[in-house]
Design an enzyme around this catalytic site. Structure first.
Site, PDB file in Angstrom:
ATOM      1  N   ASN A   9       0.856  -1.191   0.000  1.00 48.16           N
ATOM      2  CA  ASN A   9       0.000   0.000   0.000  1.00 48.16           C
ATOM      3  C   ASN A   9       0.888   1.236   0.000  1.00 48.16           C
ATOM      4  O   ASN A   9       1.466   1.589   1.022  1.00 48.16           O
ATOM      5  CB  ASN A   9      -0.900  -0.029   1.244  1.00 48.16           C
ATOM      6  CG  ASN A   9      -1.723   1.243   1.391  1.00 48.16           C
ATOM      7  OD1 ASN A   9      -1.793   2.061   0.461  1.00 48.16           O
ATOM      8  ND2 ASN A   9      -2.332   1.424   2.544  1.00 48.16           N
ATOM      9  N   LYS A  11       0.040   4.235  -0.188  1.00 48.36           N
ATOM     10  CA  LYS A  11      -0.624   5.428   0.365  1.00 48.36           C
ATOM     11  C   LYS A  11      -0.430   6.593  -0.629  1.00 48.36           C
ATOM     12  O   LYS A  11      -0.336   6.341  -1.829  1.00 48.36           O
ATOM     13  CB  LYS A  11      -0.108   5.733   1.764  1.00 48.36           C
ATOM     14  CG  LYS A  11      -0.169   4.463   2.644  1.00 48.36           C
ATOM     15  CD  LYS A  11       0.004   4.704   4.088  1.00 48.36           C
ATOM     16  CE  LYS A  11      -0.105   3.370   4.819  1.00 48.36           C
ATOM     17  NZ  LYS A  11      -0.054   3.512   6.266  1.00 48.36           N
ATOM     18  N   HIS A  95      -9.475   1.083   5.229  1.00 49.43           N
ATOM     19  CA  HIS A  95      -8.176   1.358   5.853  1.00 49.43           C
ATOM     20  C   HIS A  95      -8.384   2.317   7.020  1.00 49.43           C
ATOM     21  O   HIS A  95      -9.224   3.220   6.948  1.00 49.43           O
ATOM     22  CB  HIS A  95      -7.209   1.959   4.829  1.00 49.43           C
ATOM     23  CG  HIS A  95      -5.800   1.980   5.346  1.00 49.43           C
ATOM     24  ND1 HIS A  95      -5.375   2.937   6.231  1.00 49.43           N
ATOM     25  CD2 HIS A  95      -4.763   1.142   5.150  1.00 49.43           C
ATOM     26  CE1 HIS A  95      -4.094   2.682   6.546  1.00 49.43           C
ATOM     27  NE2 HIS A  95      -3.712   1.603   5.904  1.00 49.43           N
ATOM     28  N   GLU A  97      -6.834   4.791   7.985  1.00 50.81           N
ATOM     29  CA  GLU A  97      -6.703   6.218   7.640  1.00 50.81           C
ATOM     30  C   GLU A  97      -7.994   6.739   7.017  1.00 50.81           C
ATOM     31  O   GLU A  97      -8.381   7.893   7.238  1.00 50.81           O
ATOM     32  CB  GLU A  97      -5.491   6.402   6.711  1.00 50.81           C
ATOM     33  CG  GLU A  97      -4.194   6.209   7.484  1.00 50.81           C
ATOM     34  CD  GLU A  97      -3.034   5.668   6.677  1.00 50.81           C
ATOM     35  OE1 GLU A  97      -3.057   5.733   5.440  1.00 50.81           O
ATOM     36  OE2 GLU A  97      -2.085   5.168   7.318  1.00 50.81           O
ATOM     37  N   GLU A 167      -4.941  -4.615  10.876  1.00 51.22           N
ATOM     38  CA  GLU A 167      -3.936  -3.560  11.019  1.00 51.22           C
ATOM     39  C   GLU A 167      -4.196  -2.781  12.300  1.00 51.22           C
ATOM     40  O   GLU A 167      -5.009  -1.836  12.298  1.00 51.22           O
ATOM     41  CB  GLU A 167      -4.000  -2.591   9.831  1.00 51.22           C
ATOM     42  CG  GLU A 167      -3.648  -3.210   8.500  1.00 51.22           C
ATOM     43  CD  GLU A 167      -3.109  -2.164   7.523  1.00 51.22           C
ATOM     44  OE1 GLU A 167      -2.007  -2.372   7.019  1.00 51.22           O
ATOM     45  OE2 GLU A 167      -3.775  -1.155   7.294  1.00 51.22           O
ATOM     46  N   GLY A 173       2.816   2.737  10.685  1.00 54.43           N
ATOM     47  CA  GLY A 173       3.737   3.855  10.483  1.00 54.43           C
ATOM     48  C   GLY A 173       4.474   4.282  11.732  1.00 54.43           C
ATOM     49  O   GLY A 173       5.075   5.354  11.763  1.00 54.43           O
ATOM     50  N   SER A 212       3.849  -1.710  10.349  1.00 49.71           N
ATOM     51  CA  SER A 212       5.298  -1.752  10.561  1.00 49.71           C
ATOM     52  C   SER A 212       5.915  -3.110  10.238  1.00 49.71           C
ATOM     53  O   SER A 212       6.813  -3.570  10.941  1.00 49.71           O
ATOM     54  CB  SER A 212       5.642  -1.304  11.995  1.00 49.71           C
ATOM     55  OG  SER A 212       5.229   0.040  12.205  1.00 49.71           O
ATOM     56  N   GLY A 234       5.054   1.613   4.532  1.00 53.21           N
ATOM     57  CA  GLY A 234       6.349   2.250   4.276  1.00 53.21           C
ATOM     58  C   GLY A 234       7.343   1.368   3.535  1.00 53.21           C
ATOM     59  O   GLY A 234       8.013   1.829   2.593  1.00 53.21           O
TER      60      GLY A 234
HETATM   61  P1  13P Z   1       3.261   0.712   7.628  1.00 48.61           P
HETATM   62  O1  13P Z   1       3.781  -0.610   7.053  1.00 48.61           O
HETATM   63  O2  13P Z   1       3.978   1.892   7.093  1.00 48.61           O
HETATM   64  O3  13P Z   1       3.191   0.650   9.122  1.00 48.61           O
HETATM   65  O4  13P Z   1       1.755   0.850   7.104  1.00 48.61           O
HETATM   66  C1  13P Z   1       0.865  -0.188   7.262  1.00 48.61           C
HETATM   67  C2  13P Z   1      -0.362   0.112   6.494  1.00 48.61           C
HETATM   68  O5  13P Z   1      -1.148   0.965   6.861  1.00 48.61           O
HETATM   69  C3  13P Z   1      -0.591  -0.631   5.247  1.00 48.61           C
HETATM   70  O6  13P Z   1      -1.884  -0.452   4.795  1.00 48.61           O
END
Ligand code: 13P
Length: 250
Positions: A9, A11, A95, A97, A167, A173, A212, A234
């Site tokens: 992802n 983002k 998600h 977010e 998640e 993140g 993460s 990330g």
């Molecule tokens: P990170 O791997 O950056 O923690 O993000 C996870 C995520 O939200 C994937 O959708």
């Protein structure tokens, strides 16, 4: 046997040039015997570029969201049919977010999942608790009610065509992944819940862990019995890291 899935992802990151480079490196670097299905989830506007580079490769394409309606006056939204036509096979829904920053609730997330299915996409349904909810011992209640909202909308036949992604919000993140045991506890709980509704679906439903995931913790997470791959944020933006995570999938 469930085939592992690793989804990157991105983002809201990347340019056309970066997308071309990142995907080329991923396609070229993916070992021929990679056990996992690998998918990238770029921002909407980069999907056509990504689809061009991915064509004929073993790497699949997905979107980060999908409209809950099929067509019409929904300014700013993108339909499942449009995504499908652009080459997508998957769409993320729910998600954290989207839930936290854009107010998407369980009912909307479930309708988005339904629209994805109608349009021929597999929804990757994200679930997860906040740190505050975990500290108040509400993790099970939160993730099961998020799952139940999807089941209520799709039924078990629909759920069978989804992928779940657990998640924990506190792990996204932050560099602070859930431990393999913490993640397995929730995955086990989710699968047990599904099993009570339909044992066959529970056996085949893929559940990804996200939050993460890095090359150095992916192997231990993916070794857990109910973790069938990862949703990578990330680390999906660096091809070497993303490839290392893909290789860690069984
Ligand atoms: P990170 O791997 O950056 O923690 O993000 C996870 C995520 O939200 C994937 O959708």
């Amino acid at each position: 046997m469930r085939r592992a899935l690793v989804a990157g992802n991105w983002k809201m990151h990347g340019s056309r040039e970066q997308a071309r480079r990142l995907i080329t490196e991923t396609v070229d670097g993916l070992p021929a015997d990679c056990a996992a299905e690998v998918v990238v989830l770029p921002p909407f506007v980069l999907l056509p570029v990504a689809a061009g580079v991915l064509e004929g490769s073993r790497v699949g394409l997905g979107a980060q969201n999908v409209c809950d309606a099929d067509e019409g006056a929904y300014t700013g939204e993108v339909s499942a049919a449009m995504l499908r036509e652009t080459g997508c096979r998957y769409a993320l829904v729910g998600h954290s977010e989207r839930r936290a920053l854009y107010g998407e609730d369980d009912a909307l997330v479930a309708r988005r999942a339904a629209a994805a299915l109608r349009g021929g996409l597999s929804p990757i349904v994200c679930l997860g608790e906040t740190l505050e909810q975990r500290e108040r011992d509400l993790t099970a209640e939160v993730v099961l009610s998020q799952l139940d909202a999807v089941v209520a909308e799709l039924g078990m036949v629909g759920l069978a065509r989804c992928v779940l992604a657990y998640e924990p919000v506190w792990a996204i993140g932050t560099g602070r992944s859930a431990s393999p045991e913490q993640a397995q506890d929730v995955h086990g709980l989710l699968r047990e819940h599904v099993r009570r509704l339909d044992a066959g679906v529970a056996e085949t439903l893929r559940m990804l862990y996200g939050g993460s995931v890095k090359p150095d913790n992916a192997g231990a997470l993916f070794a857990m019995p109910d973790i069938d791959g990862g949703l990578i944020g990330g680390a999906s933006l660096k091809s070497a890291d993303f490839l290392a995570i893909c290789r860690a999938a069984r």
